[in-house]
Design a protein around this motif. Sequence first.
Motif, PDB file in Angstrom:
ATOM      1  N   SER A   5      -1.391  13.596   2.378  1.00 49.88           N
ATOM      2  CA  SER A   5       0.417  14.224   2.789  1.00 49.88           C
ATOM      3  C   SER A   5       0.259  15.254   1.627  1.00 49.88           C
ATOM      4  O   SER A   5       1.564  16.452   1.860  1.00 49.88           O
ATOM      5  N   LEU A   6      -0.507  16.044   0.592  1.00 48.38           N
ATOM      6  CA  LEU A   6      -0.068  16.867  -0.426  1.00 48.38           C
ATOM      7  C   LEU A   6      -0.573  18.081   0.476  1.00 48.38           C
ATOM      8  O   LEU A   6      -0.599  19.781  -0.093  1.00 48.38           O
ATOM      9  N   LEU A   7      -1.369  18.066   1.770  1.00 45.58           N
ATOM     10  CA  LEU A   7      -2.142  19.204   2.398  1.00 45.58           C
ATOM     11  C   LEU A   7      -0.945  20.042   3.737  1.00 45.58           C
ATOM     12  O   LEU A   7      -0.593  20.947   3.368  1.00 45.58           O
ATOM     13  N   GLY A   8       0.491  18.782   3.154  1.00 43.23           N
ATOM     14  CA  GLY A   8       1.364  18.819   4.718  1.00 43.23           C
ATOM     15  C   GLY A   8       2.656  21.170   4.541  1.00 43.23           C
ATOM     16  O   GLY A   8       2.109  21.726   5.375  1.00 43.23           O
ATOM     17  N   GLU A   9       2.278  20.636   3.326  1.00 46.45           N
ATOM     18  CA  GLU A   9       3.909  21.798   3.284  1.00 46.45           C
ATOM     19  C   GLU A   9       2.584  22.992   3.071  1.00 46.45           C
ATOM     20  O   GLU A   9       3.043  23.837   3.468  1.00 46.45           O
ATOM     21  N   HIS A  10       1.773  23.111   2.415  1.00 47.86           N
ATOM     22  CA  HIS A  10       0.645  24.336   2.085  1.00 47.86           C
ATOM     23  C   HIS A  10       0.750  24.995   3.630  1.00 47.86           C
ATOM     24  O   HIS A  10       0.602  26.268   4.084  1.00 47.86           O
ATOM     25  N   PHE A  11       0.386  24.280   4.643  1.00 52.35           N
ATOM     26  CA  PHE A  11      -0.446  24.506   6.332  1.00 52.35           C
ATOM     27  C   PHE A  11       1.388  24.542   7.055  1.00 52.35           C
ATOM     28  O   PHE A  11       1.103  25.794   7.791  1.00 52.35           O
ATOM     29  N   SER A  12       2.458  24.151   6.604  1.00 50.85           N
ATOM     30  CA  SER A  12       3.254  23.929   7.453  1.00 50.85           C
ATOM     31  C   SER A  12       3.980  24.973   7.236  1.00 50.85           C
ATOM     32  O   SER A  12       4.161  25.910   8.006  1.00 50.85           O
ATOM     33  N   ASP A  13       3.849  25.840   6.452  1.00 47.12           N
ATOM     34  CA  ASP A  13       4.038  27.119   5.890  1.00 47.12           C
ATOM     35  C   ASP A  13       3.606  27.880   6.288  1.00 47.12           C
ATOM     36  O   ASP A  13       3.568  29.191   6.822  1.00 47.12           O
ATOM     37  N   ARG A  14       2.293  27.990   6.025  1.00 46.11           N
ATOM     38  CA  ARG A  14       0.897  28.706   6.586  1.00 46.11           C
ATOM     39  C   ARG A  14       0.794  29.236   8.426  1.00 46.11           C
ATOM     40  O   ARG A  14       1.127  30.325   8.543  1.00 46.11           O
ATOM     41  N   PHE A  15       0.811  27.951   8.786  1.00 44.78           N
ATOM     42  CA  PHE A  15       1.482  28.468  10.477  1.00 44.78           C
ATOM     43  C   PHE A  15       2.415  28.393  10.476  1.00 44.78           C
ATOM     44  O   PHE A  15       2.883  26.953  12.433  1.00 44.78           O
ATOM     45  N   ARG A  16       3.757  28.773  10.172  1.00 48.31           N
ATOM     46  CA  ARG A  16       4.663  28.785  10.578  1.00 48.31           C
ATOM     47  C   ARG A  16       4.969  28.891  12.252  1.00 48.31           C
ATOM     48  O   ARG A  16       6.235  27.716  12.764  1.00 48.31           O
ATOM     49  N   GLU A  17       4.156  29.194  12.637  1.00 47.82           N
ATOM     50  CA  GLU A  17       4.881  29.701  14.646  1.00 47.82           C
ATOM     51  C   GLU A  17       3.522  28.808  15.100  1.00 47.82           C
ATOM     52  O   GLU A  17       3.005  29.215  16.553  1.00 47.82           O
ATOM     53  N   ARG A  60      -5.812  14.310 -11.985  1.00 46.43           N
ATOM     54  CA  ARG A  60      -6.589  15.946 -11.968  1.00 46.43           C
ATOM     55  C   ARG A  60      -8.245  15.911 -10.767  1.00 46.43           C
ATOM     56  O   ARG A  60      -8.345  16.894 -10.155  1.00 46.43           O
ATOM     57  N   GLN A  61      -8.883  15.031 -10.623  1.00 43.99           N
ATOM     58  CA  GLN A  61     -10.332  14.906  -9.527  1.00 43.99           C
ATOM     59  C   GLN A  61      -9.095  14.701  -8.122  1.00 43.99           C
ATOM     60  O   GLN A  61      -9.975  15.334  -7.345  1.00 43.99           O
ATOM     61  N   VAL A  62      -7.665  13.951  -8.230  1.00 40.42           N
ATOM     62  CA  VAL A  62      -7.374  14.122  -6.598  1.00 40.42           C
ATOM     63  C   VAL A  62      -6.843  15.706  -6.437  1.00 40.42           C
ATOM     64  O   VAL A  62      -6.651  15.570  -5.329  1.00 40.42           O
ATOM     65  N   GLY A  63      -6.391  15.856  -7.746  1.00 35.88           N
ATOM     66  CA  GLY A  63      -5.493  17.305  -7.323  1.00 35.88           C
ATOM     67  C   GLY A  63      -6.600  17.883  -7.119  1.00 35.88           C
ATOM     68  O   GLY A  63      -6.251  18.980  -5.986  1.00 35.88           O
ATOM     69  N   GLY A  86       0.962  -1.643  -0.133  1.00 37.72           N
ATOM     70  CA  GLY A  86      -0.383  -0.418  -0.071  1.00 37.72           C
ATOM     71  C   GLY A  86       0.652   1.309  -0.277  1.00 37.72           C
ATOM     72  O   GLY A  86       0.051   2.027   0.067  1.00 37.72           O
ATOM     73  N   GLN A  87       1.957   1.397  -0.017  1.00 34.75           N
ATOM     74  CA  GLN A  87       2.842   2.617   0.280  1.00 34.75           C
ATOM     75  C   GLN A  87       3.547   2.584  -0.997  1.00 34.75           C
ATOM     76  O   GLN A  87       3.288   1.518  -2.311  1.00 34.75           O
ATOM     77  N   PHE A  88       3.824   3.905  -1.490  1.00 36.42           N
ATOM     78  CA  PHE A  88       4.182   4.305  -2.670  1.00 36.42           C
ATOM     79  C   PHE A  88       5.854   3.613  -3.272  1.00 36.42           C
ATOM     80  O   PHE A  88       5.723   3.053  -4.319  1.00 36.42           O
ATOM     81  N   ASP A  89       6.520   3.757  -1.995  1.00 40.14           N
ATOM     82  CA  ASP A  89       7.302   2.368  -2.404  1.00 40.14           C
ATOM     83  C   ASP A  89       7.285   1.115  -2.554  1.00 40.14           C
ATOM     84  O   ASP A  89       7.855   0.320  -3.874  1.00 40.14           O
ATOM     85  N   LEU A 144      -2.608   8.256  -5.118  1.00 37.14           N
ATOM     86  CA  LEU A 144      -3.372   8.361  -3.899  1.00 37.14           C
ATOM     87  C   LEU A 144      -5.199   7.864  -4.449  1.00 37.14           C
ATOM     88  O   LEU A 144      -5.420   8.595  -3.197  1.00 37.14           O
ATOM     89  N   SER A 145      -5.367   8.027  -5.323  1.00 37.71           N
ATOM     90  CA  SER A 145      -6.518   7.980  -4.950  1.00 37.71           C
ATOM     91  C   SER A 145      -7.622   6.816  -4.682  1.00 37.71           C
ATOM     92  O   SER A 145      -6.899   5.961  -4.221  1.00 37.71           O
ATOM     93  N   ASN A 146      -8.720   6.949  -4.643  1.00 36.06           N
ATOM     94  CA  ASN A 146      -9.618   6.059  -3.436  1.00 36.06           C
ATOM     95  C   ASN A 146      -9.932   4.962  -4.661  1.00 36.06           C
ATOM     96  O   ASN A 146     -10.601   3.648  -4.441  1.00 36.06           O
ATOM     97  N   ILE A 147      -9.195   4.308  -5.763  1.00 35.52           N
ATOM     98  CA  ILE A 147     -10.520   3.946  -6.573  1.00 35.52           C
ATOM     99  C   ILE A 147      -9.038   1.829  -6.608  1.00 35.52           C
ATOM    100  O   ILE A 147      -8.111   2.414  -6.645  1.00 35.52           O
ATOM    101  N   TYR A 148     -10.472   1.106  -7.170  1.00 38.46           N
ATOM    102  CA  TYR A 148      -9.813  -0.016  -7.258  1.00 38.46           C
ATOM    103  C   TYR A 148      -8.575  -0.650  -7.685  1.00 38.46           C
ATOM    104  O   TYR A 148      -7.563  -1.272  -6.939  1.00 38.46           O
ATOM    105  N   ASP A 149      -8.715  -0.491  -8.641  1.00 37.05           N
ATOM    106  CA  ASP A 149      -7.869  -0.970  -9.545  1.00 37.05           C
ATOM    107  C   ASP A 149      -6.462   0.204 -10.036  1.00 37.05           C
ATOM    108  O   ASP A 149      -5.973   0.312 -11.783  1.00 37.05           O
ATOM    109  N   LYS A 150      -6.895   1.366  -9.282  1.00 38.60           N
ATOM    110  CA  LYS A 150      -5.979   2.459  -9.668  1.00 38.60           C
ATOM    111  C   LYS A 150      -4.423   1.814 -10.390  1.00 38.60           C
ATOM    112  O   LYS A 150      -3.752   2.270 -10.948  1.00 38.60           O
ATOM    113  N   ASP A 151      -3.632   0.872  -9.985  1.00 43.82           N
ATOM    114  CA  ASP A 151      -2.395   0.340  -9.866  1.00 43.82           C
ATOM    115  C   ASP A 151      -1.916  -0.022 -10.738  1.00 43.82           C
ATOM    116  O   ASP A 151      -1.298  -0.015 -11.553  1.00 43.82           O
ATOM    117  N   THR A 152      -3.351  -0.632 -11.420  1.00 41.73           N
ATOM    118  CA  THR A 152      -3.220  -1.432 -12.769  1.00 41.73           C
ATOM    119  C   THR A 152      -3.087  -0.520 -13.494  1.00 41.73           C
ATOM    120  O   THR A 152      -2.481  -0.272 -14.973  1.00 41.73           O
TER     121      THR A 152
END
Lengths: 411, 249
Positions: B151-163, B117-120, B7-10, B76-84
């Motif tokens: 995981s796609l949201l981390g960078e945006h919010f950690s920059d925004r709420f830096r302190e 596109r849907q995931v983005g 289930g991991q990208f690796d 990252l999508s929730n579609i069953y046969d995305k990997d195929t």
Amino acid sequence: MLENNMMERLGILAESAKYDVSCASSGVEKKNTGSMGNAAACGICHTWSADGRCVSLLKTLMSNDCVYDCAYCINRSSNDIVRTSFTPEEIAQITMAFYRRNYIEGLFLSSAVEINPNHTMEKILKVLTLLRHEHRFSGYIHVKAIPGADQMLIYQAGLLADRMSVNIELPSESSLKLLAPQKQSQKIFLPMAQIRESIIRAKEEKRHYMSAPSFVPAGQSTQMIVGATQDSDRSILLTSEKLYKTFNMKRVYYSAYMPVNKGKNLPDILTAPPLIREHRLYQADWLLRFYRFSAEEILSEKESNFDLDYDPKFHWAINNMHLFPMEINKVSYSDLLRIPGIGPTSAGRIIKQRHLIKVGFEDLPKMGVVAKRARYFITCDGKFFGIKSFDIASIKNAVNPIPKHTQLSFF
Amino acid sequence: MIYLYDGQFDGFLTCIYHHYYDEKCDGIYEEKTYDPKLFEITRFIKTDSDKSTKVHQAMLDQFSEYMYFNIYHTFLSNIYDKDTMLLNCLEIAFKHGLATDRMRTLDAIFQVLKIGRQVGFEKHRFMGLLRFSDLGHYLYARFEPDHNIISLLGEHFSDRFREEKFIIHDVRRAIAIIGHKGQWLVTDFNHIVDDNLLDEEIFFRKLWQTYFDKIAIEDRTNLKLQQNFIPKKYRKHLLEFGANTNKSI
């Protein structure tokens, strides 16, 4: 600190601000350089209100206590409404509290002209200073430049804000005289020109010194009311084109006039807002900005208003049938943009693919083309997929059929 | 042959490595959710970071940024046969490199671009729709996205709420982003956050609701348009659509 009537006052001042259309938080990409906040170039919407408009910024007035008496405006001095205001500290506090909770993307601060333009602009500048220096807020801020305020104040505000706007409100000098006799169009254009000059200068300086301060990096915008006066669509569109060209406007917004006041020079209080007309103006505006059309092409001298049944691009195509059908594997990018059903994105995709493989009719939906609209105006590799008779009436009918039976009105 | 992975990208990239250098496979599925078919032979591929790094580097070298992000988003999508689907897409993409960008209308490519596109888009949506509560020591937001976009949201919010210290909690998948002073990580998260809200928090929630109600123009009410932009499935955790003001959202 949390005063009870803050709730009430925000209610009144937000309600007074709601007729301002702009709520975009787009146009500037920046990382957090202070303690809180950043901005994405694409803009981020945080919610949508019951009228379907996006809520991206905290849109409020500083005060609704106005010295002007513009006929169309809900806050005109002759209206008997509750007058109230915020202090700069309160605005900054609410903005930060909302922003931390991710309710909003930033602040859109406007104001009625309280006492005089300079006094109002000073208060707006105070909010900017508080947010940028005290709270070290790095998110999006859009403020109004108040016509008639001192140039220095507008310049100071521009150094701290992301976007500034001056509302032109009415598309012609004569309409302005009729409905807003205390305002002069020259006074409105003055800050617009000043903002344009300062933006150009700041960009030039940035080219030489990385650390040069930026000035209104997301550009300036303006707004026009549609339907409060007799101005035609053509004159509105020509005015917009001029605004884009002379002042490098990022956006011109249109707002269908809501009859909020009674007055001898105004439409009747029961008039429905011209929503379709507003929609057609936005479509035409997009043609100006992204489709390489000119205002003269969209509405020629002969016609003064839009056809409410068909969008302006389709209308143009039907009137220029001699240019069609176009072969999508051959014509240039700017010609592709002229085909109804094809936009900048899909035109780009067509160009990309046709370097490699010819584009067929069945490929079009995957490119994002609206095939049921485009089919009457194109050939794919020499084949035409439209209807047998290539005449205007049958195409018009196929795209937007006139209903055979209509419900009779009882009244 | 069907490859199964953890289930991991690796893990997925290791499967791709085996597809090229070991034995060709016809499909890739996550082991946990795989629905066995009668005549399919399966093999579990153990994640190997050396192998996955090689494939990852090849992707970065050969694909455009646009293609790379669509592939990652589809993963990252929730579609069953995305990997195929991704396997089919990668076979073409590794053959044609940058020219893949011009092959949008091939089914194998189009599927990936569409889902990517849907995931983005869902990621973009939640940049605006997340709502944080100030719980005194930290900010807390709860959400239930369709796709695994946390995981796609981390960078945006950690920059925004830096302190700030903040937690973004994906309730459906029981994972969360923990962010602190500009750094962030994704971790398993099963805590139930208590609902004792500060007076200040409740005040600003009510203030927000007032603002939201007043900003709409009654004469232009258009609930259908509103619903196009903000479907009902996203409204559960939004105060302005009736989430409980007195509980954490």
